[in-house]
Design an enzyme around this catalytic site. Structure first.
Site, PDB file in Angstrom:
ATOM      1  N   LYS A 198      19.570  -7.481 -15.855  1.00 39.00           N
ATOM      2  CA  LYS A 198      20.719  -8.332 -16.169  1.00 39.00           C
ATOM      3  C   LYS A 198      21.249  -9.166 -15.016  1.00 39.00           C
ATOM      4  CE  LYS A 198      22.805  -5.850 -19.986  1.00 39.00           C
ATOM      5  NZ  LYS A 198      23.927  -4.978 -20.344  1.00 39.00           N
ATOM      6  N   GLY A 351      16.606   1.295  -7.407  1.00 40.05           N
ATOM      7  CA  GLY A 351      16.005   2.442  -8.090  1.00 40.05           C
ATOM      8  C   GLY A 351      14.679   2.132  -8.760  1.00 40.05           C
ATOM      9  N   GLY A 374      22.722   1.928  -3.830  1.00 35.63           N
ATOM     10  CA  GLY A 374      23.996   1.199  -3.849  1.00 35.63           C
ATOM     11  C   GLY A 374      24.271   0.499  -2.524  1.00 35.63           C
TER      12      GLY A 374
END
Ligand code: ADP
Ligand code: MG
Length: 397
Positions: A198, A351, A374
């Site tokens: 996305k 990931g 992150g």
């Protein structure tokens, strides 16, 4: 980035006899019985601990594990399995110490593991009283936990404010060096691949990289939205039409700098989202109403591979197709192989990106694989990570 490096302190003989507190990332996956199922992080933390021991320090190591409730220790929160694994790797006893905030007994040449730091009240909120108590436990604080570098917690930030000396461990320093090399002083052309599902999850990254890179390769669901912005039809493909303006803005920002966002020239489509759905290669302007674009096509893959071969630096986050399905994995494989073959310094993270790197076995051919999901993405977003910020401040005096 200017930080005090623990390896330098060791080389300068400043560590012998000192109390050293290492914040490591030992947050390993475990099965229902608590057994460690994957020990990469424990192994990656060994060099720093060994360095401290060899230098003659009294060594305290801590980490978080899982998501415990502060102030309410439960047996499953325990670092006991980690202590055991660490003992095996170091070839010496690693005593596990609970309730350690008010004092820890450890002698030079010894190493102890301090129980799950996220069980301490105030850890997550970076409580000052807790941070000061922990800082008082040591002479030298070492942050070697890149995975939590984007969080300002008591063991990653506050303790670094108050410890006599605050330094970066070898693992953290390696991440700083790799990222600085890739983004601050990159060999040009600098090519970034931002792909995945996305646009919305990576819009900040796209905007931030659009100011730095020479080529911004988009892929996956992200490319679909960019194809829409370029006026192409994408059928039923995953896309975010409400972000068209944002995608256009990224394309314009790149164009204004004389850089480019290459739009796919061909794609691999299916009629359903399934592993066994028949795959059809189509020109980018021939996508039907009921098509789902699930991968970049072979021509696009070859064009992108050629750009990657010419690159000076490559930053990679996100698979360019649904690589979990064999028929739609070829684009991601081609990109992975091109990165592996390129002479460019490459850095990759994320990931699913790490899963793709493992799937194609190119670990050794990527310049640097970031261990922090992150934290890595926040650096790409252009943020200064709190752990880096405070270590830099402390190095300045
Ligand atoms: P990372 O974890 O490396 O940051 P993301 O989580 O953003 O990557 O994206 C990875 C996911 O995107 C994968 O599960 C992959 O199947 C999916 N994906 C890639 N291309 C497409 C596409 N064209 N349509 C739908 N999903 C896609
Ligand atoms: Mg992902």
């Amino acid at each position: 980035m200017n930080v005090i490096r623990f390896t330098d302190l060791c080389a300068q003989g400043k560590v012998a006899g000192q109390r050293v507190f290492i914040r490591a990332d030992l947050n390993v996956p475990q099965d229902d019985t608590g057994r460690i199922t994957e020990d990469t992080r424990v192994r990656a933390s060994v060099p720093c601990i060994q360095l401290a021991l060899d230098a003659g320090a009294a060594v305290m190591v801590t980490s978080h594990l899982g998501r415990p409730t502060e102030g309410a220790f439960k047996p499953e929160d325990s670092l006991a399995p980690v202590a055991e694994r660490l003992s095996e790797l170091l070839g010496r006893e690693v005593r596990l110490v609970a309730d350690w905030v008010d004092g820890v007994e450890v002698q030079p040449g010894q190493v102890v593991l301090l129980e799950n730091c996220r069980v301490n009240k105030g850890e997550k909120k970076n409580d000052e009283t807790l941070a000061k108590k922990m800082a008082a436990l040591c002479d030298i604080y070492v942050n070697d936990a890149f995975g939590t570098a984007h969080r300002a917690e008591a063991t990653t930030y506050g303790i670094a404010q108050f410890a006599k000396i605050a330094s970066a461990g070898p693992l953290l320093a390696a991440e700083i060096d790799a990222i600085t090399k890739a983004l601050a002083q990159p060999a040009r052309p600098l090519v970034a691949i931002v792909a995945g599902s996305k646009v919305s999850t990576k819009l900040t990254i796209l905007k931030s990289l659009a100011e730095k890179v020479d080529q911004l390769i988009v892929g996956g669901g992200i490319a679909n939205t960019f194809m829409l912005a370029a006026g192409l039809s994408i059928g039923k493909s995953l896309a975010e039409p409400d972000l068209l303006d944002q995608a256009t803005a990224v394309i314009e920002a790149m164009r204004a700098r004389g850089a480019a966002v290459p739009i796919p020239v061909d794609v691999v489509t299916a009629k359903t989202f399934a592993a066994d759905a028949p795959a059809t290669v189509k020109a980018a302007d021939a996508v039907a109403e009921d098509d789902l674009i699930l991968d970049i096509g072979p021509k696009t893959a070859e064009l992108l591979a050629a750009q990657l071969r010419e690159a000076g630096t490559i930053v990679w986050n996100g698979p360019v197709g649904v690589f979990e399905f064999e028929a739609f994995s070829h684009g991601t494989e081609a990109i992975a192989r091109a990165i592996a073959d390129s002479k460019a310094f490459s850095i990759a993270g994320g990931g699913d990106t790490l899963a793709a790197i493992a799937k194609y076995g190119i670990e050794k051919d990527v310049g640097y694989i970031s261990t922090g999901g992150g934290a890595f993405l926040e650096i790409l977003e252009g943020k200064t990570l709190p752990a880096f910020e405070i270590l830099t401040k402390r190095a300045a005096g």
